[in-house]
Design a protein around this motif. Structure first.
Motif, PDB file in Angstrom:
ATOM      1  N   ALA A 377     -15.503 -64.932   4.280  1.00 47.57           N
ATOM      2  CA  ALA A 377     -15.511 -63.702   5.073  1.00 47.57           C
ATOM      3  C   ALA A 377     -14.112 -63.369   5.565  1.00 47.57           C
ATOM      4  O   ALA A 377     -13.722 -62.192   5.611  1.00 47.57           O
ATOM      5  CB  ALA A 377     -16.464 -63.860   6.257  1.00 47.57           C
ATOM      6  N   HIS A 378     -13.337 -64.392   5.897  1.00 49.25           N
ATOM      7  CA  HIS A 378     -11.959 -64.170   6.352  1.00 49.25           C
ATOM      8  C   HIS A 378     -11.095 -63.618   5.217  1.00 49.25           C
ATOM      9  O   HIS A 378     -10.329 -62.667   5.401  1.00 49.25           O
ATOM     10  CB  HIS A 378     -11.384 -65.488   6.878  1.00 49.25           C
ATOM     11  CG  HIS A 378      -9.980 -65.379   7.352  1.00 49.25           C
ATOM     12  ND1 HIS A 378      -8.969 -66.230   6.942  1.00 49.25           N
ATOM     13  CD2 HIS A 378      -9.392 -64.504   8.211  1.00 49.25           C
ATOM     14  CE1 HIS A 378      -7.838 -65.889   7.529  1.00 49.25           C
ATOM     15  NE2 HIS A 378      -8.064 -64.854   8.294  1.00 49.25           N
ATOM     16  N   ARG A 379     -11.220 -64.215   4.034  1.00 50.64           N
ATOM     17  CA  ARG A 379     -10.412 -63.762   2.891  1.00 50.64           C
ATOM     18  C   ARG A 379     -10.733 -62.324   2.513  1.00 50.64           C
ATOM     19  O   ARG A 379      -9.850 -61.548   2.159  1.00 50.64           O
ATOM     20  CB  ARG A 379     -10.652 -64.669   1.680  1.00 50.64           C
ATOM     21  CG  ARG A 379     -10.046 -66.045   1.783  1.00 50.64           C
ATOM     22  CD  ARG A 379     -10.075 -66.728   0.420  1.00 50.64           C
ATOM     23  NE  ARG A 379     -11.430 -66.783  -0.140  1.00 50.64           N
ATOM     24  CZ  ARG A 379     -12.290 -67.770   0.072  1.00 50.64           C
ATOM     25  NH1 ARG A 379     -11.938 -68.791   0.833  1.00 50.64           N
ATOM     26  NH2 ARG A 379     -13.489 -67.744  -0.497  1.00 50.64           N
ATOM     27  N   GLU A 380     -12.024 -61.969   2.584  1.00 51.66           N
ATOM     28  CA  GLU A 380     -12.460 -60.663   2.107  1.00 51.66           C
ATOM     29  C   GLU A 380     -12.537 -59.606   3.202  1.00 51.66           C
ATOM     30  O   GLU A 380     -12.834 -58.437   2.926  1.00 51.66           O
ATOM     31  CB  GLU A 380     -13.849 -60.808   1.456  1.00 51.66           C
ATOM     32  CG  GLU A 380     -13.863 -61.778   0.286  1.00 51.66           C
ATOM     33  CD  GLU A 380     -15.257 -62.254  -0.074  1.00 51.66           C
ATOM     34  OE1 GLU A 380     -16.226 -61.723   0.535  1.00 51.66           O
ATOM     35  OE2 GLU A 380     -15.389 -63.149  -0.931  1.00 51.66           O
ATOM     36  N   SER A 381     -12.260 -59.982   4.438  1.00 51.92           N
ATOM     37  CA  SER A 381     -12.432 -59.063   5.560  1.00 51.92           C
ATOM     38  C   SER A 381     -11.495 -57.856   5.471  1.00 51.92           C
ATOM     39  O   SER A 381     -10.339 -57.972   5.053  1.00 51.92           O
ATOM     40  CB  SER A 381     -12.179 -59.802   6.875  1.00 51.92           C
ATOM     41  OG  SER A 381     -12.318 -58.917   7.967  1.00 51.92           O
ATOM     42  N   ARG A 382     -12.034 -56.719   5.899  1.00 54.28           N
ATOM     43  CA  ARG A 382     -11.228 -55.505   5.972  1.00 54.28           C
ATOM     44  C   ARG A 382     -10.687 -55.246   7.370  1.00 54.28           C
ATOM     45  O   ARG A 382     -10.076 -54.201   7.623  1.00 54.28           O
ATOM     46  CB  ARG A 382     -12.070 -54.309   5.516  1.00 54.28           C
ATOM     47  CG  ARG A 382     -12.482 -54.384   4.051  1.00 54.28           C
ATOM     48  CD  ARG A 382     -13.204 -53.121   3.606  1.00 54.28           C
ATOM     49  NE  ARG A 382     -13.553 -53.167   2.188  1.00 54.28           N
ATOM     50  CZ  ARG A 382     -14.169 -52.198   1.526  1.00 54.28           C
ATOM     51  NH1 ARG A 382     -14.516 -51.071   2.194  1.00 54.28           N
ATOM     52  NH2 ARG A 382     -14.450 -52.309   0.251  1.00 54.28           N
ATOM     53  N   LEU A 383     -10.933 -56.190   8.263  1.00 55.50           N
ATOM     54  CA  LEU A 383     -10.353 -56.051   9.606  1.00 55.50           C
ATOM     55  C   LEU A 383      -8.838 -56.143   9.509  1.00 55.50           C
ATOM     56  O   LEU A 383      -8.298 -56.806   8.617  1.00 55.50           O
ATOM     57  CB  LEU A 383     -10.877 -57.151  10.525  1.00 55.50           C
ATOM     58  CG  LEU A 383     -12.364 -57.114  10.883  1.00 55.50           C
ATOM     59  CD1 LEU A 383     -12.710 -58.276  11.807  1.00 55.50           C
ATOM     60  CD2 LEU A 383     -12.731 -55.787  11.538  1.00 55.50           C
ATOM     61  N   PRO A 384      -8.114 -55.501  10.431  1.00 50.20           N
ATOM     62  CA  PRO A 384      -6.644 -55.587  10.404  1.00 50.20           C
ATOM     63  C   PRO A 384      -6.171 -56.998  10.669  1.00 50.20           C
ATOM     64  O   PRO A 384      -6.861 -57.800  11.304  1.00 50.20           O
ATOM     65  CB  PRO A 384      -6.223 -54.628  11.522  1.00 50.20           C
ATOM     66  CG  PRO A 384      -7.404 -54.510  12.412  1.00 50.20           C
ATOM     67  CD  PRO A 384      -8.610 -54.649  11.535  1.00 50.20           C
TER      68      PRO A 384
END
Length: 431
Positions: A377-384
């Motif tokens: 989830a961290h690798r693929e996250s779209r969060l800034p």
């Protein structure tokens, strides 16, 4: 925050006036105050607690206080049976109570958090409240350092000052982000509305570390703490043998059962001896040993006196919350939206952990099983990658301008015409 008399005397021979006349039986005892007992008390199991024992206030109820005493647990005392341990504690308690009374009208945002917000509450669950307050402009002047948090006497309610809230949120502090994002967060002033409107500025991939990795590391520490407690119980049993084993024999046995790997047998024995020394120093610090040495530890074990909680009693209540943090971080990173209330199989598992039906080692295995999803989830996250510092800065300046405007124009309300009077610093030369 005023200096203690000791600190003041180091800074030019001045000290706060009036503390020497304080009646320690009339001082408020908010959550966290260190106190000394004035009476003897019998705890559960027939354990005697002598007069003069030191503890820490956990909560207020029924006209008295639950006090946490190391090696005993929580014991209730009436107010007149307790005194703050030091003058500095007296001053701290007075200032904390005064700040709470004066500044709670300045709360601008409030929400219910904890197990009630997570969908994990039961009939015995406490109601925990957190929120944000603004300081009237006059409290930011002068020598007295203004409080940055307010805590209720029972410790169930905490409010942070606006600037502190923003700083914590920019670090992705889980408690702060929960306060701002949990459903039910309620603005009590337009300043609170601004905080809620701008809370998106604080969200970033930093959630991965502050929620997920933090929870993993804490679970690992809890597991190691339980293992140490189990070793303590074993060690005390060994010392009750006849004849009692010496330090070398105890170290040999500990090295054999320790889960820690060592480069050599000699290193394993040294680590075991270090643990034994740490144990008797800890018990000495708690006032449970007559001397700070192995002989006193042996006498303590064979005497059958007061014992710290055994490993079987160490069921860390926050273990389920740490697992919840991992799940929350994973969902937030993946979807971009936070979900704080647990549901389905996760909720059932967390409730079992909370009830103490799941060994801590299994909780750690659960967390390790969740780790790949967290990493993905961290690798693929779209969060800034980082929070929006400029947006947060504009928010603080806007809040500051509004607080100043209300004060200067003397608008009705706790930040204007009706603002609580700021505490004054009084000094006198040391005698």
């Amino acid at each position: 925050m005023a200096d203690s008399p000791t600190d003041s005397s180091r800074q030019g021979g001045a000290r706060i006036r009036g503390l020497e006349q304080v009646d320690r039986l009339s001082v408020p005892l908010p959550h966290g105050t260190e106190v000394t007992t004035r009476v003897e008390r019998m705890a559960s199991g027939g354990r005697r607690i002598p007069q003069g024992v030191v503890g820490r206030v956990v909560r207020a109820h029924d006209g008295g206080f639950d006090v946490q005493i190391v090696g005993v647990g929580e014991v209730w005392f009436a107010r007149e049976e307790l005194v703050p341990r030091r003058v500095g504690q007296v001053d701290f308690a007075r200032r904390r109570e005064a700040a709470w009374s004066a500044l709670t009208p300045c709360v601008v945002l409030e929400t219910r958090v904890g197990s009630h917000a997570w969908g994990l509450a039961n009939e015995s669950s406490d109601v925990d409240v957190r929120g944000v307050f603004a300081l009237p402009l006059s409290w930011t002047f002068g020598l007295v350092e203004a409080p940055v948090d307010l805590v209720s006497a029972d410790g169930s309610t905490t409010y942070w000052e606006v600037h502190k809230t923003v700083e914590q949120a920019l670090r992705a502090d889980p408690n702060t982000l929960e306060t701002l994002f949990v459903p039910g967060a309620t603005a009590k002033d337009v300043l609170g509305e601004w905080l809620l409107a701008e809370r998106g500025a604080f969200v970033s991939k930093a959630i991965f570390g502050s929620f997920g990795r933090y929870a993993m590391s804490q679970l690992d520490k809890l597991t190691r703490s339980q293992r140490l407690a189990e070793h303590r119980d074993l060690l005390l049993e060994w010392l009750c043998e006849d004849p009692a084993p010496d330090l070398d024999e105890v170290a040999k046995r500990l090295a054999a059962v320790s889960p820690r790997t060592a480069p050599s047998q000699q290193d394993a024995l040294l680590a075991a001896k270090t643990y034994v020394k740490q144990l008797y120093r800890s018990l000495w610090d708690q006032g449970l040993l007559t001397a700070n040495d192995f002989a006193a530890l042996t006498a303590y074990a064979r005497d059958g006196g007061q014992r710290p909680p055994s490993a079987r009693e160490l069921r860390p209540k926050n273990a389920y919350n740490l697992l919840r943090l991992v799940a929350t971080a994973t969902g937030w990173l993946r979807t971009g939206e936070p979900t704080f209330e647990a549901a389905g199989a996760l909720k059932a598992r967390l409730l079992d952990i909370k009830a103490g039906r799941v060994p801590l080692e299994d909780v750690l295995r659960d967390a390790e099983a969740m780790a790949p999803d967290l990493e993905a989830a961290h690798r693929e996250s779209r969060l800034p990658e980082h929070p929006d510092y400029e947006r947060a800065d504009r928010l603080l300046r806007r809040v500051g301008d509004e607080v100043a405007r209300r004060w200067v124009l003397k608008e009705p309300g706790p930040l204007g015409r009706d603002a609580p009077e700021a505490p004054a610093m009084e000094w006198r030369d040391a005698e």
